[in-house]
Design a protein around this motif. Structure first.
Motif, PDB file in Angstrom:
ATOM      1  N   VAL A  30       0.845  -1.202   0.000  1.00 14.84           N
ATOM      2  CA  VAL A  30       0.000   0.000   0.000  1.00 14.84           C
ATOM      3  C   VAL A  30       0.875   1.245   0.000  1.00 14.84           C
ATOM      4  CG1 VAL A  30      -1.747   1.311   1.256  1.00 14.84           C
ATOM      5  CG2 VAL A  30      -1.943  -1.171   1.109  1.00 14.84           C
ATOM      6  N   GLU A  31       1.926   1.246   0.800  1.00 14.30           N
ATOM      7  CA  GLU A  31       2.851   2.391   0.820  1.00 14.30           C
ATOM      8  C   GLU A  31       3.478   2.610  -0.548  1.00 14.30           C
ATOM      9  OE1 GLU A  31       4.237   2.127   5.495  1.00 14.30           O
ATOM     10  OE2 GLU A  31       5.452   1.125   3.965  1.00 14.30           O
ATOM     11  N   ALA A  32       3.860   1.535  -1.205  1.00 16.10           N
ATOM     12  CA  ALA A  32       4.437   1.647  -2.550  1.00 16.10           C
ATOM     13  C   ALA A  32       3.410   2.184  -3.545  1.00 16.10           C
ATOM     14  CB  ALA A  32       4.956   0.287  -3.011  1.00 16.10           C
ATOM     15  N   ALA A  33       2.169   1.739  -3.431  1.00 17.83           N
ATOM     16  CA  ALA A  33       1.108   2.207  -4.334  1.00 17.83           C
ATOM     17  C   ALA A  33       0.802   3.681  -4.096  1.00 17.83           C
ATOM     18  CB  ALA A  33      -0.152   1.363  -4.155  1.00 17.83           C
ATOM     19  N   ILE A  34       0.806   4.113  -2.851  1.00 19.84           N
ATOM     20  CA  ILE A  34       0.592   5.537  -2.545  1.00 19.84           C
ATOM     21  C   ILE A  34       1.734   6.365  -3.112  1.00 19.84           C
ATOM     22  CG2 ILE A  34       0.509   7.255  -0.689  1.00 19.84           C
ATOM     23  CD1 ILE A  34      -1.020   5.143   0.984  1.00 19.84           C
ATOM     24  N   ASN A  51      -3.074  14.997   3.149  1.00 14.96           N
ATOM     25  CA  ASN A  51      -4.233  15.397   2.357  1.00 14.96           C
ATOM     26  C   ASN A  51      -5.107  14.189   2.069  1.00 14.96           C
ATOM     27  OD1 ASN A  51      -3.518  18.343   1.485  1.00 14.96           O
ATOM     28  ND2 ASN A  51      -1.648  17.160   1.207  1.00 14.96           N
ATOM     29  N   ASP A  52      -6.395  14.440   1.906  1.00 12.52           N
ATOM     30  CA  ASP A  52      -7.337  13.366   1.597  1.00 12.52           C
ATOM     31  C   ASP A  52      -7.155  12.883   0.169  1.00 12.52           C
ATOM     32  OD1 ASP A  52      -8.523  13.445   4.101  1.00 12.52           O
ATOM     33  OD2 ASP A  52     -10.022  14.921   3.493  1.00 12.52           O
ATOM     34  N   MET A  53      -7.423  11.609  -0.032  1.00 14.93           N
ATOM     35  CA  MET A  53      -7.430  11.009  -1.366  1.00 14.93           C
ATOM     36  C   MET A  53      -8.842  11.071  -1.909  1.00 14.93           C
ATOM     37  SD  MET A  53      -5.479   7.378  -1.411  1.00 14.93           S
ATOM     38  CE  MET A  53      -3.810   7.333  -0.835  1.00 14.93           C
ATOM     39  N   SER A  54      -8.962  11.310  -3.196  1.00 12.87           N
ATOM     40  CA  SER A  54     -10.272  11.192  -3.825  1.00 12.87           C
ATOM     41  C   SER A  54     -10.643   9.714  -3.874  1.00 12.87           C
ATOM     42  CB  SER A  54     -10.235  11.769  -5.245  1.00 12.87           C
ATOM     43  OG  SER A  54      -9.515  10.886  -6.092  1.00 12.87           O
ATOM     44  N   LYS A  55     -11.891   9.452  -4.162  1.00 15.54           N
ATOM     45  CA  LYS A  55     -12.352   8.058  -4.299  1.00 15.54           C
ATOM     46  C   LYS A  55     -11.609   7.354  -5.441  1.00 15.54           C
ATOM     47  CE  LYS A  55     -15.882   8.192  -1.339  1.00 15.54           C
ATOM     48  NZ  LYS A  55     -15.855   7.538  -0.076  1.00 15.54           N
ATOM     49  N   ALA A  56     -11.356   8.080  -6.522  1.00 12.90           N
ATOM     50  CA  ALA A  56     -10.666   7.489  -7.673  1.00 12.90           C
ATOM     51  C   ALA A  56      -9.231   7.119  -7.313  1.00 12.90           C
ATOM     52  CB  ALA A  56     -10.688   8.449  -8.866  1.00 12.90           C
ATOM     53  N   THR A  57      -8.529   8.016  -6.643  1.00 16.44           N
ATOM     54  CA  THR A  57      -7.150   7.729  -6.245  1.00 16.44           C
ATOM     55  C   THR A  57      -7.121   6.593  -5.233  1.00 16.44           C
ATOM     56  OG1 THR A  57      -6.351   9.958  -6.741  1.00 16.44           O
ATOM     57  CG2 THR A  57      -5.079   8.675  -5.149  1.00 16.44           C
ATOM     58  N   GLY A  58      -8.041   6.600  -4.289  1.00 17.13           N
ATOM     59  CA  GLY A  58      -8.111   5.519  -3.311  1.00 17.13           C
ATOM     60  C   GLY A  58      -8.326   4.174  -3.980  1.00 17.13           C
ATOM     61  N   GLN A  59      -9.217   4.126  -4.962  1.00 13.76           N
ATOM     62  CA  GLN A  59      -9.465   2.868  -5.681  1.00 13.76           C
ATOM     63  C   GLN A  59      -8.228   2.437  -6.454  1.00 13.76           C
ATOM     64  OE1 GLN A  59     -12.014   0.789  -5.379  1.00 13.76           O
ATOM     65  NE2 GLN A  59     -10.972  -0.613  -6.744  1.00 13.76           N
ATOM     66  N   ALA A  60      -7.522   3.381  -7.051  1.00 10.46           N
ATOM     67  CA  ALA A  60      -6.292   3.049  -7.775  1.00 10.46           C
ATOM     68  C   ALA A  60      -5.254   2.447  -6.824  1.00 10.46           C
ATOM     69  CB  ALA A  60      -5.733   4.294  -8.459  1.00 10.46           C
TER      70      ALA A  60
END
Length: 106
Positions: A30-34, A51-60
């Protein structure tokens, strides 16, 4: 704000993993994906820790973390799509989701 440990339950749910034995490994993915998301979107390092992630970024991030876990050798699309083409489809989908929040540099 989305720390890797906060996304762990969603990634495990996506993976259909119910045990805790691989939690440390999954958090690493997960850290690598972020980190990939921040780089792809031209965001500063650790942007999503503040900062907050959008739903799209979170899904990615969830999809990419899942891909990292399922295809640890990097050669396949994972458990359900055991082919290099399936792996490419994951990256294409992740990049399309990340592009939605990309900071375009002119």
């Amino acid at each position: 704000m989305a720390a890797a440990v906060d996304l762990l339950p969603l990634v495990k749910q996506n993976l259909i993993v119910t045990h805790d034995e691989d939690d440390e490994l999954i958090v690493h993915f997960v850290e690598a994906a972020i980190s990939y998301a921040e780089s792809y979107q031209h965001m500063p390092l650790d942007f999503y820790s503040e900062n907050d992630m959008s739903k799209a970024t979170g899904q990615a991030v969830i999809m990419l973390s899942t891909h990292f876990y399922e295809s640890r050798d990097g050669s396949t699309g994972g458990f359900f799509g055991d082919s290099p083409a399936a792996g490419q489809q994951v990256w294409d989908a992740v990049n399309r989701l990340l592009r939605m929040d990309k900071d375009v540099l002119v």
